[in-house]
Write an enzyme that holds these catalytic residues in place. Structure first.
Site: not given
Ligand code: GLN
Length: 246
Positions: A93, A192
């Site tokens: 992510c 995740h």
């Molecule tokens: N901040 C990033 C987004 O909102 C990544 C979020 C995350 O790693 N879950 O796209």
């Protein structure tokens, strides 16, 4: 045999149990009698391209990504050299987004990316969140890869190969059916979870990629994964019984 893992910015990039992926890799290697050494690499630490068999980056909120991004950008040439030399990499992510060309956050700030993946990411209006299942052809199994996603950023591949096709969920951008990116032995993904506890087939695939650089093709003795794979199948069926997005 020894596996050398480099964990980048664990104090900033670690959402939804991302660190669990390191624990899974360690345990599955140790169960095969492979020694494992995990090194934390953070702000200002050197990154020697030849030092690691696998590099790992988790996800994080925009603010933490902002803290890590300039340091990661400075490490970019070493990181690209490592991947060019066969180092495996898993980025989840927020970490995945920072390995593309750039990430434009919800506040309109542009975080420069490393450019390992030919892709860019821009925040959209609504967060893409929920369960996700993808098919990854390279795994050579009908078991999907399952996980959880929660991102505001939409990633658009600009020539990069996707990691897989979305079966259920949103993936890179919620519109083109692609999920993640793949370049050499580097994998970027929105899943995740921790991803590897739910997907032992992907965990072993990564272990083989990681060991390949120094030990050539390695045959990993199978582990007793029937419970994990039954869970994977049951969770997947549960996703599909709710309204599918693809
Ligand atoms: N901040 C990033 C987004 O909102 C990544 C979020 C995350 O790693 N879950 O796209």
């Amino acid at each position: 045999m020894k596996l050398r893992l480099g964990h980048l910015y664990p104090e900033f990039l670690n959402l939804y149990g991302d660190r669990g992926n390191i624990l899974i890799l360690c345990r599955r290697a140790e169960w095969r009698g492979i020694d494992v050494e995990v090194t934390t690499i953070s702000l200002g630490d050197p990154l020697d391209p030849g030092d690691f068999d696998l590099l790992f980056l988790g996800g994080g909120p925009d603010q933490e990504q902002g803290v890590a991004s300039s340091d990661l950008f400075a490490k970019g040439p070493a990181l690209k050299e490592a991947v060019a030399g066969g180092t495996a990499l898993l980025a989840i992510c927020g970490g995945y987004q920072l390995l593309g060309e750039y990430y434009r956050t919800a506040n309109g700030k542009t975080l420069p990316g490393v450019g390992l993946f030919a892709a860019y990411t821009e925040a959209g209006k609504k967060r893409l969140k929920g369960n996700i299942a993808i098919q990854v052809a390279e795994l050579g199994t009908e078991h999907p890869v399952i996980g959880f996603e929660n991102h505001g950023g939409r990633t658009f591949l600009q020539g990069a190969r996707p990691l897989g096709r979305v079966i259920y969920g949103d993936g890179n951008n919620g519109s083109d059916g692609t999920e993640g990116a793949r370049y050499k032995n580097a994998i970027g993904t929105y899943l995740h979870g921790p991803l590897l506890s739910k997907n032992p087939h992907l965990a072993d695939y990564l272990l083989r990629l990681a060991l390949q650089r120094r030990y050539g093709e390695v045959e990993l003795p199978p582990l007793e994964d029937s419970l994990e794979l039954a869970t994977n199948a049951a969770v997947y069926q549960r996703f599909l019984s709710t309204k599918g997005k693809w």
